[in-house]
Design a protein around this motif. Sequence first.
Motif, PDB file in Angstrom:
ATOM      1  N   GLU A  52       0.854  -1.187   0.000  1.00 36.60           N
ATOM      2  CA  GLU A  52       0.000   0.000   0.000  1.00 36.60           C
ATOM      3  C   GLU A  52       0.891   1.239   0.000  1.00 36.60           C
ATOM      4  O   GLU A  52       1.926   1.266   0.653  1.00 36.60           O
ATOM      5  CB  GLU A  52      -0.886   0.006   1.250  1.00 36.60           C
ATOM      6  CG  GLU A  52      -1.729   1.236   1.419  1.00 36.60           C
ATOM      7  CD  GLU A  52      -3.180   1.008   1.021  1.00 36.60           C
ATOM      8  OE1 GLU A  52      -3.852   2.011   0.765  1.00 36.60           O
ATOM      9  OE2 GLU A  52      -3.629  -0.138   0.948  1.00 36.60           O
ATOM     10  N   HIS A  54       1.594   4.981   1.134  1.00 35.55           N
ATOM     11  CA  HIS A  54       1.290   5.958   2.176  1.00 35.55           C
ATOM     12  C   HIS A  54       2.134   7.184   1.891  1.00 35.55           C
ATOM     13  O   HIS A  54       3.361   7.092   1.851  1.00 35.55           O
ATOM     14  CB  HIS A  54       1.633   5.413   3.570  1.00 35.55           C
ATOM     15  CG  HIS A  54       0.793   4.246   3.988  1.00 35.55           C
ATOM     16  ND1 HIS A  54      -0.435   4.397   4.571  1.00 35.55           N
ATOM     17  CD2 HIS A  54       1.012   2.917   3.889  1.00 35.55           C
ATOM     18  CE1 HIS A  54      -0.942   3.201   4.837  1.00 35.55           C
ATOM     19  NE2 HIS A  54      -0.088   2.291   4.426  1.00 35.55           N
ATOM     20  N   PHE A  59       4.723   0.596   0.904  1.00 37.72           N
ATOM     21  CA  PHE A  59       5.033  -0.234   2.059  1.00 37.72           C
ATOM     22  C   PHE A  59       4.434  -1.618   1.891  1.00 37.72           C
ATOM     23  O   PHE A  59       3.365  -1.770   1.306  1.00 37.72           O
ATOM     24  CB  PHE A  59       4.440   0.374   3.339  1.00 37.72           C
ATOM     25  CG  PHE A  59       5.143   1.593   3.817  1.00 37.72           C
ATOM     26  CD1 PHE A  59       6.157   1.506   4.748  1.00 37.72           C
ATOM     27  CD2 PHE A  59       4.784   2.843   3.339  1.00 37.72           C
ATOM     28  CE1 PHE A  59       6.812   2.640   5.192  1.00 37.72           C
ATOM     29  CE2 PHE A  59       5.425   3.992   3.776  1.00 37.72           C
ATOM     30  CZ  PHE A  59       6.444   3.885   4.709  1.00 37.72           C
ATOM     31  N   GLN A  61       2.631  -4.258   4.131  1.00 36.28           N
ATOM     32  CA  GLN A  61       1.965  -4.106   5.422  1.00 36.28           C
ATOM     33  C   GLN A  61       1.042  -5.271   5.727  1.00 36.28           C
ATOM     34  O   GLN A  61       0.531  -5.941   4.837  1.00 36.28           O
ATOM     35  CB  GLN A  61       1.178  -2.805   5.475  1.00 36.28           C
ATOM     36  CG  GLN A  61      -0.032  -2.775   4.574  1.00 36.28           C
ATOM     37  CD  GLN A  61      -0.759  -1.437   4.615  1.00 36.28           C
ATOM     38  OE1 GLN A  61      -0.211  -0.413   4.999  1.00 36.28           O
ATOM     39  NE2 GLN A  61      -2.017  -1.445   4.225  1.00 36.28           N
ATOM     40  N   ALA A  63      -2.409  -5.421   7.827  1.00 35.69           N
ATOM     41  CA  ALA A  63      -3.408  -4.522   8.389  1.00 35.69           C
ATOM     42  C   ALA A  63      -4.553  -5.328   8.979  1.00 35.69           C
ATOM     43  O   ALA A  63      -4.980  -6.325   8.405  1.00 35.69           O
ATOM     44  CB  ALA A  63      -3.936  -3.585   7.308  1.00 35.69           C
ATOM     45  N   PHE A  72      -1.761  -1.177  11.704  1.00 34.73           N
ATOM     46  CA  PHE A  72      -0.764  -1.699  10.781  1.00 34.73           C
ATOM     47  C   PHE A  72       0.527  -2.129  11.454  1.00 34.73           C
ATOM     48  O   PHE A  72       0.923  -1.590  12.476  1.00 34.73           O
ATOM     49  CB  PHE A  72      -0.365  -0.605   9.767  1.00 34.73           C
ATOM     50  CG  PHE A  72      -1.508  -0.027   9.018  1.00 34.73           C
ATOM     51  CD1 PHE A  72      -1.988  -0.635   7.886  1.00 34.73           C
ATOM     52  CD2 PHE A  72      -2.108   1.149   9.443  1.00 34.73           C
ATOM     53  CE1 PHE A  72      -3.039  -0.090   7.177  1.00 34.73           C
ATOM     54  CE2 PHE A  72      -3.161   1.702   8.748  1.00 34.73           C
ATOM     55  CZ  PHE A  72      -3.625   1.080   7.611  1.00 34.73           C
ATOM     56  N   ALA A  73       1.201  -3.054  10.786  1.00 38.36           N
ATOM     57  CA  ALA A  73       2.637  -3.274  10.928  1.00 38.36           C
ATOM     58  C   ALA A  73       3.154  -3.160   9.501  1.00 38.36           C
ATOM     59  O   ALA A  73       2.541  -3.693   8.571  1.00 38.36           O
ATOM     60  CB  ALA A  73       2.935  -4.641  11.509  1.00 38.36           C
ATOM     61  N   MET A  74       4.252  -2.432   9.286  1.00 37.79           N
ATOM     62  CA  MET A  74       4.683  -2.197   7.911  1.00 37.79           C
ATOM     63  C   MET A  74       6.191  -2.015   7.810  1.00 37.79           C
ATOM     64  O   MET A  74       6.849  -1.688   8.790  1.00 37.79           O
ATOM     65  CB  MET A  74       3.980  -0.972   7.339  1.00 37.79           C
ATOM     66  CG  MET A  74       4.258   0.305   8.095  1.00 37.79           C
ATOM     67  SD  MET A  74       3.435   1.763   7.396  1.00 37.79           S
ATOM     68  CE  MET A  74       1.729   1.371   7.566  1.00 37.79           C
ATOM     69  N   GLY A  90       2.102 -12.129   8.927  1.00 35.35           N
ATOM     70  CA  GLY A  90       1.403 -11.114   9.710  1.00 35.35           C
ATOM     71  C   GLY A  90       0.700 -11.803  10.857  1.00 35.35           C
ATOM     72  O   GLY A  90       0.137 -12.879  10.688  1.00 35.35           O
ATOM     73  N   LEU A 100       4.555  -7.878  11.726  1.00 31.96           N
ATOM     74  CA  LEU A 100       4.899  -8.216  10.353  1.00 31.96           C
ATOM     75  C   LEU A 100       6.330  -8.715  10.350  1.00 31.96           C
ATOM     76  O   LEU A 100       7.233  -8.026  10.825  1.00 31.96           O
ATOM     77  CB  LEU A 100       4.763  -6.999   9.438  1.00 31.96           C
ATOM     78  CG  LEU A 100       5.187  -7.212   7.982  1.00 31.96           C
ATOM     79  CD1 LEU A 100       4.274  -8.226   7.297  1.00 31.96           C
ATOM     80  CD2 LEU A 100       5.148  -5.888   7.232  1.00 31.96           C
ATOM     81  N   SER A 115      10.475  -3.255  11.233  1.00 31.25           N
ATOM     82  CA  SER A 115       9.028  -3.207  11.114  1.00 31.25           C
ATOM     83  C   SER A 115       8.436  -2.175  12.079  1.00 31.25           C
ATOM     84  O   SER A 115       8.755  -2.164  13.255  1.00 31.25           O
ATOM     85  CB  SER A 115       8.438  -4.590  11.410  1.00 31.25           C
ATOM     86  OG  SER A 115       7.047  -4.564  11.390  1.00 31.25           O
ATOM     87  N   GLN A 117       5.372  -1.178  14.134  1.00 34.16           N
ATOM     88  CA  GLN A 117       4.258  -1.943  14.674  1.00 34.16           C
ATOM     89  C   GLN A 117       3.344  -1.043  15.469  1.00 34.16           C
ATOM     90  O   GLN A 117       3.769  -0.031  16.008  1.00 34.16           O
ATOM     91  CB  GLN A 117       4.777  -3.044  15.597  1.00 34.16           C
ATOM     92  CG  GLN A 117       5.761  -3.954  14.933  1.00 34.16           C
ATOM     93  CD  GLN A 117       6.606  -4.704  15.942  1.00 34.16           C
ATOM     94  OE1 GLN A 117       6.668  -4.340  17.090  1.00 34.16           O
ATOM     95  NE2 GLN A 117       7.253  -5.751  15.480  1.00 34.16           N
TER      96      GLN A 117
END
Length: 167
Positions: A52, A54, A59, A61, A63, A72-74, A90, A100, A115, A117
């Motif tokens: 996605e 941003h 990123f 991610q 979600a 999110f974690a990305m 995830g 992630l 990551s 988080q």
Amino acid sequence: GGASLPLKDVVWDPAGGVLVSAVVAFSALNFQGDTRTIVGKCEQSGWCLEFEKHLGQLFLQFAIHVDGEYRFAMIPADALEPNRTYLITGAYDGDGVVELLVDGRRDYEGTTWQSVQEEVTGPITVNTLPVCVGADPYKIPGVMRNHLLGWVQRVMVLGWPERHQEE
């Protein structure tokens, strides 16, 4: 569009969480549009493992939708290489951190990323969409969008039961 594989609606304990993993290689990490889904079950609810954009940066991610918003974690997508296979995981246990991992790590050898988080508590918002591999399921039956540019070799989706406190 691209190829995708809709599975079935996976029912899990909404008070718990979910563990999602995919073995995947990406043919491209620069693409038109904002989203490319690896595996997901999201439309204003649920969860997804995806790329996605941003603020103009791409990123990878994981979600989850909790309490009316996505958490999110990305990691930046530029930490990954095209045409290389990764194990992407995830995880959210229903009460803690959205995780992630890439190849089992929160940080990746030879890069500077770690990551990002988010801590969150609460159930994942439930929906009746099917889990879909390689695209995002849409609220109109049979319509898929945001096809992945790559190859998914394996996917695992497990419900994470609610933890009960010992008394």
